[in-house]
Design an enzyme around this catalytic site. Structure first.
Site, PDB file in Angstrom:
ATOM      1  N   SER A  33       0.297   0.896  16.081  1.00  0.00           N
ATOM      2  CA  SER A  33      -0.002   0.696  14.665  1.00  0.00           C
ATOM      3  C   SER A  33      -0.073  -0.801  14.375  1.00  0.00           C
ATOM      4  CB  SER A  33       1.089   1.337  13.819  1.00  0.00           C
ATOM      5  OG  SER A  33       1.065   0.789  12.528  1.00  0.00           O
ATOM      6  N   GLY A  34      -0.941  -1.167  13.441  1.00  0.00           N
ATOM      7  CA  GLY A  34      -1.000  -2.566  13.013  1.00  0.00           C
ATOM      8  C   GLY A  34      -0.147  -2.809  11.782  1.00  0.00           C
ATOM      9  N   ASP A  57      -6.213   1.967  -3.135  1.00  0.00           N
ATOM     10  CA  ASP A  57      -7.449   1.693  -2.394  1.00  0.00           C
ATOM     11  C   ASP A  57      -7.818   2.841  -1.466  1.00  0.00           C
ATOM     12  OD1 ASP A  57      -5.506   1.246  -0.495  1.00  0.00           O
ATOM     13  OD2 ASP A  57      -6.295  -0.686   0.187  1.00  0.00           O
ATOM     14  N   SER A  98       0.790  -1.225   0.000  1.00  0.00           N
ATOM     15  CA  SER A  98       0.000   0.000   0.000  1.00  0.00           C
ATOM     16  C   SER A  98       0.829   1.285   0.000  1.00  0.00           C
ATOM     17  CB  SER A  98      -0.936  -0.081   1.210  1.00  0.00           C
ATOM     18  OG  SER A  98      -1.775   1.011   1.279  1.00  0.00           O
ATOM     19  N   ASP A 126      -3.255   6.216  -3.052  1.00  0.00           N
ATOM     20  CA  ASP A 126      -2.060   5.650  -2.417  1.00  0.00           C
ATOM     21  C   ASP A 126      -1.456   4.601  -3.369  1.00  0.00           C
ATOM     22  OD1 ASP A 126      -3.855   3.557  -2.116  1.00  0.00           O
ATOM     23  OD2 ASP A 126      -3.163   3.012  -0.114  1.00  0.00           O
TER      24      ASP A 126
HETATM   25  C1  LIG Z   1      -3.955   6.122  11.264  1.00  0.00           C
HETATM   26  C2  LIG Z   1      -3.962   5.406   9.979  1.00  0.00           C
HETATM   27  O1  LIG Z   1      -4.039   6.050   8.934  1.00  0.00           O
HETATM   28  N1  LIG Z   1      -3.874   4.066  10.022  1.00  0.00           N
HETATM   29  C3  LIG Z   1      -3.867   3.226   8.800  1.00  0.00           C
HETATM   30  C4  LIG Z   1      -2.823   2.148   8.891  1.00  0.00           C
HETATM   31  O2  LIG Z   1      -3.132   1.336  10.000  1.00  0.00           O
HETATM   32  P1  LIG Z   1      -2.308   1.316  11.359  1.00  0.00           P
HETATM   33  O3  LIG Z   1      -2.841   0.124  12.087  1.00  0.00           O
HETATM   34  O4  LIG Z   1      -2.609   2.630  12.022  1.00  0.00           O
HETATM   35  O5  LIG Z   1      -0.849   1.223  10.971  1.00  0.00           O
HETATM   36  O6  LIG Z   1      -2.846   1.357   7.704  1.00  0.00           O
HETATM   37  C5  LIG Z   1      -4.091   0.644   7.530  1.00  0.00           C
HETATM   38  C6  LIG Z   1      -3.949  -0.234   6.303  1.00  0.00           C
HETATM   39  O7  LIG Z   1      -3.755   0.506   5.149  1.00  0.00           O
HETATM   40  C7  LIG Z   1      -5.228   1.655   7.417  1.00  0.00           C
HETATM   41  O8  LIG Z   1      -6.426   0.949   7.323  1.00  0.00           O
HETATM   42  C8  LIG Z   1      -5.231   2.568   8.642  1.00  0.00           C
HETATM   43  O9  LIG Z   1      -6.185   3.560   8.519  1.00  0.00           O
HETATM   44 MG   LIG Z   2      -3.659   1.088   0.250  1.00  0.00          MG
END
Ligand SMILES: CC(=O)N[C@H]1[C@@H](OP(=O)(O)O)O[C@H](CO)[C@@H](O)[C@@H]1O
Ligand SMILES: [Mg+2]
Length: 544
Positions: free
Chosen positions: A511-512, A289, A65, A285
């Protein structure tokens, strides 16, 4: 299944010890050089998933992404085009982590999984796979294919380079129409462009009200959106794609793209602040998506129209059509957001539009699952990732209305519009191209400029900060990620800081997708939002 010797040889080619994987917010996502093992095991798992789903096609997307070019990742898409069912995420994680031990651990775990799920490994299955434009994609695809080969009757359809939402859409359509036309990216173009043609014809729209500038993040969205729109009468000559250098790997998401624009709240490289003709700009991006829109006002000031603005635009639009045909009681309309939604947008949707809002944890799978509880479920993350989903009841009510010969012509027109919008929007997942067309259609129908759209409500100043900590797994949250349960005592300190500011809010979560903790803060002035974000970040650093 393959004989043990061949299986072991394949295993040893791709699997290495010493790494721990976790299926995160959007699948597995790491530096590309540590991904071979998990690509191999995901090949196995996707095959098992398809067999388990009675041979229906399972989608697989190789992408990272908005992450930098040296990253990559993989995620599995279930047969209806939605994210992999949650219980299978842990099978995916456990299978990958068994492979980082040794061959015996892997084959024991695999046998156990196959046995527990009652899977016949010789049964047929189908996988549709695609990848974004990253340099590591072909190598990781080979690792994946070798994994899936251990199940002898898995048929693979390799779509090559696609955007993530194209893969979701084609997975879902491939399962719906087994004997229909070829389900490939040209099918995708035809579906969405014919919905666009129907809507514009229905509303008498002859041309785009302004020029369109698309920043494609130097990703796969660039060739795909050009391929789709170049030959179309509405778009040909009226749109320009910048940051379209998808063949230079290092340029991906560099100084451009939806994440860059949203995080830095500024124009991407390649789009000028000049404002000499009516125009609207947007950024995708890296895997297209997500999308955010923006424009420059009369003073040349950058104005962002993000996921929250899209959610409010769609919600208001569908609300007005529903009430024009008196369906506001029979069809429910709701908006789903995350804690990152600007407080002003939530206030506007609930208090001004009177539409219910639900807050879920981050990650579209959570928003999607909540949105399908409505007949029209609008969901967007603030960063521009989202879509609108329409229920079965919606389809039934609208088609019943359309077949009623006593309807007035204006009612029929509104019902047709509702029906066509459900085709213009990619309901499987957020889709930069389809969302872009949805927004352009709504703005054209309402006769709104980007300025007018922006005036609906004013964002509270906000700040998103990344804090590096030794171990982000200790950050546990509750209440849709808005409060910390652990580390102990930290939430109390955040609450005390928030109390020092006007209309302020701040929360912290791990963050994930990145090895960091995110701090979000909003307040009534820019200085206060910045100050609160910085003080909360300090407290997080000191606590870790
Ligand atoms: C604050 C933020 O923008 N977090 C993003 C980011 O996730 P995190 O879990 O925050 O790393 O990446 C995800 C996947 O693309 C998206 O769904 C999400 O919105
Ligand atoms: Mg994406």
């Amino acid at each position: 299944m393959l004989d043990k010797g061949t299986l072991e040889r394949l295993f040893k080619t791709y699997c290495k010890p010493g790494f721990t994987y976790a299926y995160g917010t959007a699948g597995f996502r790491y530096k590309a050089d540590v991904l071979d093992t998990v690509m191999f095991t995901t090949g196995v798992l996707a095959g098992l998933r398809s067999i388990y789903m009675e041979g229906r096609t399972v989608g697989v997307m190789i992408t990272a992404s908005h992450n930098p070019p040296e990253d990559n990742g993989v995620k599995i898409v279930d047969p209806k085009g939605e994210m992999l069912e949650q219980s299978w995420e842990s099978y995916a994680t456990d299978l990958a982590n068994s492979a980082t031990q040794d061959f015996t651990a892997f084959s024991v775990f695999l046998q156990k999984l196959v046995h527990e799920l009652g899977i016949d490994t010789n049964a047929p299955g189908n996988i549709a796979i695609a990848r974004d434009s990253r340099e590591s994609g072909p190598r990781l695809l080979r690792a994946f294919l070798s994994g899936s080969r251990i199940l002898p009757n898995i048929r693979i359809t390799d779509h090559g380079l696609l955007t993530t939402p194209q893969l979701h859409f084609l997975t879902s359509k491939g399962n719906e129409q087994q004997n229909g036309p070829a389900v490939d990216r040209f099918f995708y173009y035809k579906e969405f462009l014919s919905a666009w043609d129907d809507i514009t014809a229905l509303c008498g729209i002859k041309s785009l009200p302004y020029k369109l500038e698309i920043d494609a993040a130097n990703g796969i969205g660039a060739p795909r959106v050009k391929e789709m729109l170049s030959a179309h009468k509405f778009f040909d000559g009226n749109f320009r794609v910048v940051n379209d250098d998808w063949q230079t790997p290092a340029s991906l998401n560099h100084l451009c793209g939806a994440d860059y624009v949203k995080t830095n709240q500024r124009l991407p490289h390649g789009i000028q602040a000049k404002n000499d003709c009516p125009r609207i700009c947007c950024s995708f991006d890296g895997d297209a998506d997500r999308i955010v829109f923006y424009f420059c006002d009369s003073k040349g000031q950058f104005r962002l129209l993000d996921g929250d603005k899209m959610a409010t635009l769609f919600a208001k639009f569908f609300q007005s059509i529903l009430s024009s045909v008196n369906l506001q009681e029979s069809l429910s309309l709701g908006v789903v957001q995350t804690a990152y939604a600007n407080g002003s947008s939530t206030h506007y949707i609930e208090q001004v539009l009177g539409i219910p809002v639900t807050c879920t944890p981050t990650g579209v799978k959570h928003l999607h699952h909540e949105a399908i509880n409505h007949d029209i479920g609008v969901y967007f993350e603030a960063n521009g990732h989202g879509t609108v989903v329409f229920s079965k009841k919606f389809d039934e009510v609208v088609s019943r209305g359309l077949s009623n010969r006593h309807q007035s012509s204006s009612t029929l027109q509104s019902l047709r519009l509702l029906s066509k919008f459900s085709n213009l929007i990619n309901q499987t997942v957020g889709d930069a191209i389809s969302d872009m067309m949805g927004v352009l259609a709504v703005l054209s129908i309402l006769g709104w400029s980007p300025q007018k759209w922006d005036l609906e409500y004013t964002d509270l100043p906000n700040k998103l900060v990344k804090v590096l900590v030794p171990d982000r797994t200790v950050y546990k949250t509750t209440n849709a990620e808005r409060q910390l349960l652990s580390p102990p005592g930290l939430q109390g300190k955040i609450d005390a800081l928030v109390a020092d500011y006007q209309h302020a809010r701040s929360f912290v979560r791990a963050s994930g997708t990145e090895d960091a903790v995110r701090v979000y803060a909003e307040a009534s002035t820019r200085e206060e939002a910045d100050s609160l974000a910085s003080r909360v970040s300090q407290v997080v650093k000191h606590n870790s």
